[in-house]
Design a protein around this motif. Structure first.
Motif, mmCIF file in Angstrom:
data_model
loop_
_atom_site.group_PDB
_atom_site.id
_atom_site.type_symbol
_atom_site.label_atom_id
_atom_site.label_comp_id
_atom_site.label_asym_id
_atom_site.label_seq_id
_atom_site.Cartn_x
_atom_site.Cartn_y
_atom_site.Cartn_z
ATOM 1 N N ARG A 42 46.181 36.485 44.277
ATOM 2 C CA ARG A 42 45.467 37.669 44.277
ATOM 3 C C ARG A 42 45.183 38.117 42.802
ATOM 4 O O ARG A 42 46.025 38.165 42.126
ATOM 5 N N ALA A 43 43.848 38.224 42.276
ATOM 6 C CA ALA A 43 43.685 38.972 41.091
ATOM 7 C C ALA A 43 44.420 40.372 40.985
ATOM 8 O O ALA A 43 44.627 40.965 41.874
ATOM 9 N N SER A 44 44.799 40.414 39.804
ATOM 10 C CA SER A 44 45.482 41.793 39.667
ATOM 11 C C SER A 44 44.614 43.210 39.905
ATOM 12 O O SER A 44 43.358 43.128 39.719
ATOM 13 N N ILE A 45 45.428 44.208 40.226
ATOM 14 C CA ILE A 45 44.476 45.424 40.698
ATOM 15 C C ILE A 45 45.144 46.488 39.657
ATOM 16 O O ILE A 45 46.089 46.730 39.742
ATOM 17 N N GLY A 46 44.092 46.818 38.545
ATOM 18 C CA GLY A 46 44.664 47.994 37.804
ATOM 19 C C GLY A 46 45.837 47.630 36.936
ATOM 20 O O GLY A 46 46.037 46.452 36.642
ATOM 21 N N LYS A 47 46.960 48.518 36.791
ATOM 22 C CA LYS A 47 48.082 48.234 36.001
ATOM 23 C C LYS A 47 49.348 47.600 36.780
ATOM 24 O O LYS A 47 50.323 47.669 36.465
ATOM 25 N N VAL A 48 48.896 47.348 38.160
ATOM 26 C CA VAL A 48 50.098 46.724 39.066
ATOM 27 C C VAL A 48 50.502 45.427 38.442
ATOM 28 O O VAL A 48 49.800 44.632 38.239
ATOM 29 N N THR A 49 51.755 45.522 38.539
ATOM 30 C CA THR A 49 52.523 44.239 37.755
ATOM 31 C C THR A 49 53.007 43.339 38.767
ATOM 32 O O THR A 49 53.892 42.477 38.673
ATOM 33 N N SER A 50 52.362 43.066 40.157
ATOM 34 C CA SER A 50 52.906 42.154 40.997
ATOM 35 C C SER A 50 51.686 41.845 41.674
ATOM 36 O O SER A 50 50.639 42.525 41.788
ATOM 37 N N THR A 51 51.761 40.522 42.465
ATOM 38 C CA THR A 51 50.526 39.950 43.138
ATOM 39 C C THR A 51 51.229 38.933 44.094
ATOM 40 O O THR A 51 52.240 38.662 43.906
ATOM 41 N N ALA A 52 50.264 38.345 44.964
ATOM 42 C CA ALA A 52 50.660 37.328 45.742
ATOM 43 C C ALA A 52 49.837 36.087 45.649
ATOM 44 O O ALA A 52 48.805 36.344 45.239
ATOM 45 N N PRO A 110 48.430 35.936 53.772
ATOM 46 C CA PRO A 110 48.680 37.339 53.596
ATOM 47 C C PRO A 110 49.144 37.560 55.068
ATOM 48 O O PRO A 110 48.713 37.157 56.421
ATOM 49 N N GLY A 111 50.158 38.438 55.061
ATOM 50 C CA GLY A 111 50.848 39.000 56.301
ATOM 51 C C GLY A 111 52.074 38.264 56.746
ATOM 52 O O GLY A 111 52.427 38.202 57.612
ATOM 53 N N GLY A 112 52.157 37.019 56.071
ATOM 54 C CA GLY A 112 53.290 36.148 56.391
ATOM 55 C C GLY A 112 53.567 35.549 55.177
ATOM 56 O O GLY A 112 54.260 36.407 54.171
ATOM 57 N N LEU A 113 54.136 34.305 55.106
ATOM 58 C CA LEU A 113 54.984 33.753 53.987
ATOM 59 C C LEU A 113 53.835 33.742 52.854
ATOM 60 O O LEU A 113 52.807 33.549 52.718
ATOM 61 N N ALA A 148 42.908 32.523 40.472
ATOM 62 C CA ALA A 148 42.915 33.824 40.730
ATOM 63 C C ALA A 148 41.453 34.395 41.231
ATOM 64 O O ALA A 148 40.442 33.885 40.996
ATOM 65 N N THR A 149 41.619 34.899 42.260
ATOM 66 C CA THR A 149 40.446 35.811 43.133
ATOM 67 C C THR A 149 40.691 36.995 43.597
ATOM 68 O O THR A 149 41.866 37.495 44.123
ATOM 69 N N ALA A 150 39.785 37.933 43.703
ATOM 70 C CA ALA A 150 39.769 39.333 44.339
ATOM 71 C C ALA A 150 39.444 39.136 45.599
ATOM 72 O O ALA A 150 39.563 40.183 46.310
ATOM 73 N N ARG A 151 38.907 38.083 46.189
ATOM 74 C CA ARG A 151 38.473 37.538 47.525
ATOM 75 C C ARG A 151 39.463 36.876 48.237
ATOM 76 O O ARG A 151 38.953 35.775 48.707
ATOM 77 N N VAL A 152 40.576 37.108 48.660
ATOM 78 C CA VAL A 152 41.557 36.218 48.991
ATOM 79 C C VAL A 152 41.165 35.760 50.456
ATOM 80 O O VAL A 152 41.303 34.608 50.787
ATOM 81 N N ASP A 153 40.874 36.780 51.396
ATOM 82 C CA ASP A 153 40.702 36.478 52.538
ATOM 83 C C ASP A 153 39.481 35.448 52.735
ATOM 84 O O ASP A 153 39.094 34.551 53.324
ATOM 85 N N GLU A 154 38.149 35.734 51.792
ATOM 86 C CA GLU A 154 37.107 34.754 52.046
ATOM 87 C C GLU A 154 37.304 33.181 51.472
ATOM 88 O O GLU A 154 37.062 32.401 52.108
ATOM 89 N N GLU A 155 38.135 33.327 50.257
ATOM 90 C CA GLU A 155 38.644 32.006 50.109
ATOM 91 C C GLU A 155 39.712 30.968 51.102
ATOM 92 O O GLU A 155 39.292 30.018 51.174
ATOM 93 N N LEU A 156 40.478 32.018 51.788
ATOM 94 C CA LEU A 156 41.266 31.209 52.540
ATOM 95 C C LEU A 156 40.636 30.778 53.987
ATOM 96 O O LEU A 156 40.801 29.873 54.428
ATOM 97 N N LYS A 157 39.659 31.646 54.241
ATOM 98 C CA LYS A 157 38.637 31.240 55.280
ATOM 99 C C LYS A 157 38.035 29.923 54.802
ATOM 100 O O LYS A 157 37.741 29.259 55.845
ATOM 101 N N ALA A 158 37.351 30.017 53.854
ATOM 102 C CA ALA A 158 36.480 28.938 53.456
ATOM 103 C C ALA A 158 37.231 27.519 53.268
ATOM 104 O O ALA A 158 36.736 26.613 53.531
ATOM 105 N N HIS A 159 38.704 27.759 53.249
ATOM 106 C CA HIS A 159 39.404 26.252 53.014
ATOM 107 C C HIS A 159 40.241 26.162 54.458
ATOM 108 O O HIS A 159 41.253 25.451 54.594
ATOM 109 N N GLY A 160 39.637 26.925 55.511
ATOM 110 C CA GLY A 160 40.300 26.621 56.898
ATOM 111 C C GLY A 160 41.567 27.143 57.180
ATOM 112 O O GLY A 160 42.190 26.411 57.834
#
Length: 166
Positions: A42-52, A110-113, A148-160
């Protein structure tokens, strides 16, 4: 004139390849019996120093393998985390080593491992890539390039994700 037109076509083709190669290059990597596919972060959001980060692990071998650790130059720490419900609340905890059974698939989503990147040393901008070393018990170190993407859900759905028939 023909040489100029041919050169222009070649340049146009190279430009198309350069634009489309980013996510495709990060699509899949194999080491031993382990395949790491669709690695995204997931692309960073603002100054948040963590992501998944998310991916799918496939073990084509006859013995289990375990993801022991993960690391990248972009973060102070990368580790597998799991989400679960505890007393009606979602809780995130380190998952420790993640076992991939023989012939098995483990989805990080998302929501799991997922992989938790903490102490980011710089923002992760959408459209860039992040090299991550995943260390497995049997397959050893595997270098995967996470897109890195801001559209995680769309990327995951596109890859099944969630639709694997393994």
């Amino acid at each position: 004139m023909t040489g100029h037109v041919g050169a222009m076509r070649l340049l146009a083709l190279a430009a198309v390849f350069a634009v489309t190669a980013g996510p495709a290059a990060a699509h899949e990597v194999r080491a031993g019996d382990i395949t790491v596919s669709h690695p995204i972060v997931r692309a960073s959001i603002g100054k948040v120093t963590s992501t998944a980060g998310y991916m799918t692990l496939l073990n084509k071998g006859k013995a289990p393998d375990r993801l022991l650790s993960a690391a990248c130059a972009c973060a102070a720490k990368v580790e597998a985390h799991a989400m679960r419900t505890d007393g009606g609340r979602m809780v995130m905890r380190p998952a420790g080593a993640v076992t991939v059974a023989p012939g098995g698939v483990v989805e990080f989503k998302p929501g799991g491992l997922h992989l938790m990147f903490t102490g980011l040393k710089r923002p992760l901008e959408a459209g860039t890539t992040v090299p991550v070393t995943l260390t497995f018990e049997r397959a050893g170190p595997v270098k995967a390039v996470f897109f890195a993407t801001a559209r995680v859900d769309e990327e995951l759905k596109a890859h099944g994700h969630g639709a694997h028939a393994h």
